[in-house]
Design a protein around this motif. Structure first.
Motif, PDB file in Angstrom:
ATOM      1  N   ALA A  62       0.830  -1.213   0.000  1.00  0.00           N
ATOM      2  CA  ALA A  62       0.000   0.000   0.000  1.00  0.00           C
ATOM      3  C   ALA A  62       0.858   1.255   0.000  1.00  0.00           C
ATOM      4  CB  ALA A  62      -0.935  -0.011   1.207  1.00  0.00           C
ATOM      5  N   GLU A  63       1.961   1.222   0.737  1.00  0.00           N
ATOM      6  CA  GLU A  63       2.845   2.391   0.781  1.00  0.00           C
ATOM      7  C   GLU A  63       3.555   2.607  -0.557  1.00  0.00           C
ATOM      8  OE1 GLU A  63       4.798   5.778   2.257  1.00  0.00           O
ATOM      9  OE2 GLU A  63       2.936   4.769   2.786  1.00  0.00           O
ATOM     10  N   ILE A  64       3.967   1.536  -1.209  1.00  0.00           N
ATOM     11  CA  ILE A  64       4.564   1.660  -2.549  1.00  0.00           C
ATOM     12  C   ILE A  64       3.554   2.286  -3.501  1.00  0.00           C
ATOM     13  CG2 ILE A  64       5.421   0.376  -4.550  1.00  0.00           C
ATOM     14  CD1 ILE A  64       6.582  -1.671  -2.477  1.00  0.00           C
ATOM     15  N   GLU A  65       2.326   1.808  -3.455  1.00  0.00           N
ATOM     16  CA  GLU A  65       1.251   2.352  -4.306  1.00  0.00           C
ATOM     17  C   GLU A  65       1.054   3.847  -4.042  1.00  0.00           C
ATOM     18  OE1 GLU A  65      -0.643   0.869  -6.615  1.00  0.00           O
ATOM     19  OE2 GLU A  65      -0.538  -1.280  -6.220  1.00  0.00           O
ATOM     20  N   ARG A  66       1.025   4.227  -2.779  1.00  0.00           N
ATOM     21  CA  ARG A  66       0.811   5.637  -2.417  1.00  0.00           C
ATOM     22  C   ARG A  66       1.941   6.501  -2.967  1.00  0.00           C
ATOM     23  NH1 ARG A  66       2.401   9.446   0.769  1.00  0.00           N
ATOM     24  NH2 ARG A  66       4.015   8.228   1.797  1.00  0.00           N
ATOM     25  N   ARG A  67       3.160   6.046  -2.783  1.00  0.00           N
ATOM     26  CA  ARG A  67       4.310   6.833  -3.249  1.00  0.00           C
ATOM     27  C   ARG A  67       4.327   6.954  -4.770  1.00  0.00           C
ATOM     28  NH1 ARG A  67       9.284   5.368   0.860  1.00  0.00           N
ATOM     29  NH2 ARG A  67       8.087   5.666   2.769  1.00  0.00           N
ATOM     30  N   LEU A  68       3.967   5.890  -5.466  1.00  0.00           N
ATOM     31  CA  LEU A  68       3.927   5.970  -6.928  1.00  0.00           C
ATOM     32  C   LEU A  68       2.831   6.915  -7.401  1.00  0.00           C
ATOM     33  CD1 LEU A  68       4.720   2.310  -7.992  1.00  0.00           C
ATOM     34  CD2 LEU A  68       6.064   4.365  -8.488  1.00  0.00           C
ATOM     35  N   ARG A  69       1.687   6.916  -6.722  1.00  0.00           N
ATOM     36  CA  ARG A  69       0.634   7.885  -7.079  1.00  0.00           C
ATOM     37  C   ARG A  69       1.175   9.307  -6.971  1.00  0.00           C
ATOM     38  NH1 ARG A  69      -2.675   4.395  -4.387  1.00  0.00           N
ATOM     39  NH2 ARG A  69      -2.613   5.594  -2.467  1.00  0.00           N
ATOM     40  N   GLN A  70       1.935   9.581  -5.914  1.00  0.00           N
ATOM     41  CA  GLN A  70       2.512  10.918  -5.747  1.00  0.00           C
ATOM     42  C   GLN A  70       3.490  11.251  -6.871  1.00  0.00           C
ATOM     43  OE1 GLN A  70       4.182  10.712  -1.784  1.00  0.00           O
ATOM     44  NE2 GLN A  70       2.416  11.811  -0.933  1.00  0.00           N
ATOM     45  N   VAL A  71       4.320  10.295  -7.258  1.00  0.00           N
ATOM     46  CA  VAL A  71       5.272  10.536  -8.340  1.00  0.00           C
ATOM     47  C   VAL A  71       4.527  10.823  -9.638  1.00  0.00           C
ATOM     48  CG1 VAL A  71       7.075   9.500  -9.783  1.00  0.00           C
ATOM     49  CG2 VAL A  71       7.110   9.153  -7.307  1.00  0.00           C
ATOM     50  N   PHE A  72       3.506  10.014  -9.945  1.00  0.00           N
ATOM     51  CA  PHE A  72       2.792  10.195 -11.206  1.00  0.00           C
ATOM     52  C   PHE A  72       1.882  11.421 -11.210  1.00  0.00           C
ATOM     53  CE2 PHE A  72       3.997   5.725 -12.156  1.00  0.00           C
ATOM     54  CZ  PHE A  72       4.622   5.987 -13.373  1.00  0.00           C
ATOM     55  N   GLU A  73       1.744  12.099 -10.099  1.00  0.00           N
ATOM     56  CA  GLU A  73       1.091  13.415 -10.106  1.00  0.00           C
ATOM     57  C   GLU A  73       2.027  14.462 -10.709  1.00  0.00           C
ATOM     58  OE1 GLU A  73      -0.038  14.160  -6.050  1.00  0.00           O
ATOM     59  OE2 GLU A  73      -1.666  12.686  -6.122  1.00  0.00           O
ATOM     60  N   ARG A  74       3.344  14.182 -10.712  1.00  0.00           N
ATOM     61  CA  ARG A  74       4.344  15.143 -11.200  1.00  0.00           C
ATOM     62  C   ARG A  74       4.916  14.809 -12.568  1.00  0.00           C
ATOM     63  NH1 ARG A  74       6.287  13.860  -5.986  1.00  0.00           N
ATOM     64  NH2 ARG A  74       8.206  13.020  -6.840  1.00  0.00           N
ATOM     65  N   VAL A  75       4.886  13.517 -12.940  1.00  0.00           N
ATOM     66  CA  VAL A  75       5.519  13.099 -14.193  1.00  0.00           C
ATOM     67  C   VAL A  75       4.623  12.127 -14.945  1.00  0.00           C
ATOM     68  CG1 VAL A  75       7.849  13.380 -13.227  1.00  0.00           C
ATOM     69  CG2 VAL A  75       6.759  11.132 -13.173  1.00  0.00           C
ATOM     70  N   GLU A  76       4.865  11.992 -16.258  1.00  0.00           N
ATOM     71  CA  GLU A  76       4.119  11.021 -17.059  1.00  0.00           C
ATOM     72  C   GLU A  76       4.814   9.671 -17.126  1.00  0.00           C
ATOM     73  OE1 GLU A  76       3.340  12.652 -20.922  1.00  0.00           O
ATOM     74  OE2 GLU A  76       1.484  13.555 -20.212  1.00  0.00           O
ATOM     75  N   LEU A  77       6.135   9.693 -17.108  1.00  0.00           N
ATOM     76  CA  LEU A  77       6.920   8.463 -17.215  1.00  0.00           C
ATOM     77  C   LEU A  77       8.011   8.446 -16.152  1.00  0.00           C
ATOM     78  CD1 LEU A  77       7.549   8.404 -21.080  1.00  0.00           C
ATOM     79  CD2 LEU A  77       5.896   6.997 -19.835  1.00  0.00           C
ATOM     80  N   ILE A  78       8.343   7.264 -15.697  1.00  0.00           N
ATOM     81  CA  ILE A  78       9.505   7.073 -14.837  1.00  0.00           C
ATOM     82  C   ILE A  78      10.509   6.267 -15.652  1.00  0.00           C
ATOM     83  CG2 ILE A  78      10.391   5.955 -12.761  1.00  0.00           C
ATOM     84  CD1 ILE A  78       7.628   6.303 -11.493  1.00  0.00           C
ATOM     85  N   LEU A  79      11.745   6.715 -15.661  1.00  0.00           N
ATOM     86  CA  LEU A  79      12.815   5.984 -16.331  1.00  0.00           C
ATOM     87  C   LEU A  79      13.782   5.484 -15.269  1.00  0.00           C
ATOM     88  CD1 LEU A  79      13.620   8.523 -19.202  1.00  0.00           C
ATOM     89  CD2 LEU A  79      11.949   6.668 -19.201  1.00  0.00           C
ATOM     90  N   THR A  80      14.089   4.214 -15.307  1.00  0.00           N
ATOM     91  CA  THR A  80      15.065   3.628 -14.392  1.00  0.00           C
ATOM     92  C   THR A  80      15.942   2.669 -15.185  1.00  0.00           C
ATOM     93  OG1 THR A  80      13.893   1.589 -13.774  1.00  0.00           O
ATOM     94  CG2 THR A  80      13.318   3.583 -12.551  1.00  0.00           C
ATOM     95  N   PRO A  81      17.090   2.329 -14.638  1.00  0.00           N
ATOM     96  CA  PRO A  81      17.779   1.179 -15.217  1.00  0.00           C
ATOM     97  C   PRO A  81      16.836  -0.024 -15.074  1.00  0.00           C
ATOM     98  CG  PRO A  81      19.204   2.347 -13.678  1.00  0.00           C
ATOM     99  CD  PRO A  81      17.827   2.912 -13.518  1.00  0.00           C
ATOM    100  N   THR A  82      16.896  -0.978 -15.988  1.00  0.00           N
ATOM    101  CA  THR A  82      16.048  -2.161 -15.859  1.00  0.00           C
ATOM    102  C   THR A  82      16.465  -2.988 -14.654  1.00  0.00           C
ATOM    103  OG1 THR A  82      15.697  -2.182 -18.250  1.00  0.00           O
ATOM    104  CG2 THR A  82      15.178  -4.200 -17.054  1.00  0.00           C
TER     105      THR A  82
END
Length: 147
Positions: A62-82
């Motif tokens: 649930a906490e991972i989900e919450r944090r990702l929702r916050q990130v996607f409020e600011r950006v359209e895509l997340i880029l990471t190393p695979t």
């Protein structure tokens, strides 16, 4: 570009070079976001795979989900190393599997793809993972075309 999402130290130089190439042709606008701090998804992932209820794993999920929702409020895509570490050879991964960054988005159901990003000094391939918010799969093909 998220090089260190809080739980998996990465060697992101090659993946970051690939992200800069996408930015150079106008497919993405890069910004390093120091506020991205995710939780290691291993416990939540393993609880899901075993289909065993685990209160602590559920809370982490649930906490991972919450944090990702916050990130996607600011950006359209997340880029990471695979993967957070150099790829392994045919002899296997040894002590480190390196799935932390893919597990996160598999666990949460975010669409993602991995693009070839280049090679390590020893000639092993490196990937750039492109992740979109849920139900925004349509954003990924233009990044893939540019990769």
């Amino acid at each position: 570009m998220v090089a260190h999402p809080g739980f998996a130290a990465t060697d992101a130089d090659i993946a970051y070079s690939a992200a800069r190439r996408l930015a150079a042709i106008g497919r993405v606008a890069l910004r390093r976001d120091p506020e991205v701090e995710l939780i290691d998804p291993a416990r939540a992932w393993m609880a899901l795979r075993r289909r065993r209820p685990d209160t602590a794993a559920g809370a982490e999920h649930a906490e991972i989900e919450r944090r990702l929702r916050q990130v996607f409020e600011r950006v359209e895509l997340i880029l990471t190393p695979t993967t957070p570490c150099e790829p392994h050879g045919h002899d296997g991964p040894g002590d480190r599997v390196g799935t932390e960054l893919t597990w996160t988005f598999n666990l949460t159901g975010h669409p993602a793809l991995s693009l070839p990003a280049g090679f390590t000094a020893s000639g092993l391939p490196v990937g750039l993972q492109v992740v979109a918010r849920r139900h925004h799969d349509h954003l990924l093909p233009s990044a893939a075309d540019a990769g």
